[in-house]
Enzyme design. Structure first.
Site, short mmCIF file in Angstrom:
data_model
loop_
_atom_site.label_atom_id
_atom_site.label_comp_id
_atom_site.label_asym_id
_atom_site.label_seq_id
_atom_site.Cartn_x
_atom_site.Cartn_y
_atom_site.Cartn_z
N THR A 33 32.83 32.46 35.62
CA THR A 33 34.25 32.67 35.86
C THR A 33 35.07 31.77 34.95
O THR A 33 34.74 30.59 34.78
CB THR A 33 34.71 32.43 37.32
OG1 THR A 33 36.14 32.40 37.34
CG2 THR A 33 34.20 31.14 37.93
N ASP B 23 32.68 33.98 42.55
CA ASP B 23 32.47 33.77 43.98
C ASP B 23 32.32 35.09 44.75
O ASP B 23 31.45 35.21 45.62
CB ASP B 23 33.57 32.88 44.59
CG ASP B 23 34.95 33.49 44.47
OD1 ASP B 23 35.14 34.38 43.63
OD2 ASP B 23 35.85 33.06 45.22
N ASP C 110 37.81 30.78 35.77
CA ASP C 110 38.59 29.92 36.67
C ASP C 110 37.91 28.57 36.94
O ASP C 110 38.56 27.64 37.40
CB ASP C 110 38.81 30.62 38.02
CG ASP C 110 39.50 31.96 37.87
OD1 ASP C 110 40.22 32.15 36.87
OD2 ASP C 110 39.31 32.84 38.74
N ASP D 255 35.97 27.70 39.34
CA ASP D 255 36.26 27.29 40.72
C ASP D 255 35.03 27.30 41.64
O ASP D 255 35.18 27.34 42.86
CB ASP D 255 37.38 28.17 41.31
CG ASP D 255 37.02 29.65 41.29
OD1 ASP D 255 35.92 30.00 40.84
OD2 ASP D 255 37.85 30.46 41.74
N GLY E 244 35.49 39.91 37.50
CA GLY E 244 36.23 39.93 36.24
C GLY E 244 35.33 39.44 35.11
O GLY E 244 34.51 38.55 35.32
N ARG F 206 43.60 31.77 39.53
CA ARG F 206 43.67 32.09 40.98
C ARG F 206 44.08 30.87 41.80
O ARG F 206 45.12 30.31 41.57
CB ARG F 206 42.35 32.67 41.46
CG ARG F 206 42.09 34.06 40.97
CD ARG F 206 41.04 34.75 41.78
NE ARG F 206 39.87 33.90 41.93
CZ ARG F 206 38.96 34.06 42.86
NH1 ARG F 206 39.07 35.05 43.72
NH2 ARG F 206 37.91 33.29 42.94
N ARG G 268 32.15 46.40 51.52
CA ARG G 268 33.35 47.03 52.12
C ARG G 268 33.80 48.14 51.17
O ARG G 268 34.86 48.08 50.58
CB ARG G 268 34.48 45.99 52.28
CG ARG G 268 34.19 44.98 53.36
CD ARG G 268 35.45 44.21 53.76
NE ARG G 268 35.96 43.40 52.68
CZ ARG G 268 35.57 42.14 52.44
NH1 ARG G 268 34.68 41.57 53.23
NH2 ARG G 268 36.07 41.47 51.45
#
Ligand code: F6P
Length: 376
Positions: free
Chosen positions: A154, A132, A156, A158, A27, A200, A95
């Site tokens: 971020t 992360d 956040d 975090d 983000g 989050r 992935r």
């Protein structure tokens, strides 16, 4: 500015000018452009060449998403929100979703392809700017031989390995400005206003904006709440006046013994999207207190706009330090703020754990002394 044709310019092991790549993943956050500018200018000043990869790693896989970056490309961007390179928080290359002929979707690991694409383009090193998720990808690519240095981003806040991430300060300022505005309308109507902020799994934005915005209650993931406690706190406040309330909820907060609030159809997991908590809390509070209640979600406003001066400086320092780390050949690392210094920490360490709000921290203690309830 270094003379790029100078024989002093740093040469890569390929016998030509060192070629550094930079990308932004996850983000977006205010300050990304400032990092890009500092990376580009620091590299050009060493006589290196710099390329930008568009949309995370997608630009490498798509073929034409690698762009040359020169002084002109990064002029006047320090104060701009967003990222001139684009970003994505979907389509993890480890992935990567691929649709089969029968319509089903399987995920494939494209990391080797990415490492090979870097080699094919004679890119000597990558500065990967991300949170992360992106730093995890960077760490995996590093294990596969890609010389990479991470920069922590971020809103956040975090990431445990750095005392703060850039983007956080701007998000807190945006949320505080919004809360400031809610006081007058809440007071006029004698209402409770419930405002949901991002973060989050952590409550950093809610805590900092709630305290600086003078909230009555702050609900964060680190402190499971009991709605009755919040209601009781607000009833007492209405009784002594002024008759209104401000409740700041982190999107990932949850009631004691209950679950987090996800968007409809969302499955719990790493990339789960939160949603609906403010509305839920507002309905419950109205029912429990009888006071008129309204809710709002600040959402992506917190990720947009100009970075604060604090975030700009931190982002510029991170960008400049990342290029120092590349020059020293300390790959597989991330730059981190360890006041007053910016240092390099192993990427593996950087992604090992999330930085949660400590319930004994002085900010939480300060909040409690200001008579802010955490619903516990
Ligand atoms: O990690 C940053 C963040 O803004 C979170 O606070 C939020 O939960 C999430 O990203 C939103 O992501 P998206 O842009 O996919 O809606």
């Amino acid at each position: 500015m270094a003379d790029l044709s100078s024989p002093d310019a740093t040469y890569s092991r390929f016998g030509r000018r060192f070629r550094l790549a930079v990308n932004t993943g996850g983000g977006d956050a205010p300050g990304l452009n400032a990092v890009i500018r500092a990376v580009v200018m620091s590299a050009l000043n060493r006589g290196w060449e710099v390329v930008g990869i568009r949309q995370g790693y997608d630009g490498l896989l798509d073929g034409d998403g690698v762009v040359q970056l020169d002084e002109g490309s990064v002029q006047g961007i320090t104060h701009l929100g967003g990222t001139i390179l684009g970003t994505t928080n979907r389509g993890n290359p480890l992935r990567f979703p691929v649709e089969r002929p029968d319509g089903s979707v399987e995920t494939v690991d494209r990391s080797q392809e990415i490492v090979q694409a870097f080699r094919d383009r004679h890119i000597d090193a990558l500065v990967a700017i991300g949170g992360d998720g992106s730093l995890y990808i960077a760490s995996e690519l590093s294990k596969q031989g890609l010389p990479v240095v991470g920069v922590p981003k971020t809103i956040d806040n975090d990431l445990a390995a750095t005392s703060v991430t850039f983007g956080f300060n701007t998000a807190v300022q945006t949320a505080t400005d919004a809360i400031d505005k809610l006081h007058s309308t809440a007071q006029s109507h004698e209402r409770i206003m419930v405002v949901e902020v991002m973060g989050r799994h952590t409550g950093w934005i809610a805590l900092f904006a709630g305290v600086t915005g003078n909230a009555d209650a702050i609900l964060i993931p680190e402190v499971p709440y009991r709605m009755e406690k919040v209601a009781e706190h607000l009833r007492r406040k209405y009784a002594r006046g002024p008759r209104y309330g401000i409740v700041v909820v982190a999107e990932g907060a949850k009631p004691e013994g209950g679950e987090v609030s996800l968007r409809p159809g969302e499955q719990p997991g790493d990339s789960q999207r939160y949603g609906g908590l403010a509305e839920r809390v507002a309905e419950d509070l109205q029912e429990l207190t009888g006071f008129q209640t309204r809710s709002l979600v600040l959402g992506h406003l917190q990720r947009g706009g100009q970075p604060t001066a604090y975030d700009r400086l931190l982002a510029l320092r991170f960008g400049s330090a990342a290029v120092d780390v590349v020059e020293r050949g300390e790959f597989g690392c991330m730059v981190a703020l360890d006041p007053p210094d910016v240092k390099a920490v192993p990427l593996e360490e950087a992604i090992r754990e999330l930085k949660k709000v400590s319930v004994d921290s002085d900010v939480v203690r300060t909040a409690r002394r200001l008579d802010i309830s955490f619903g516990d």
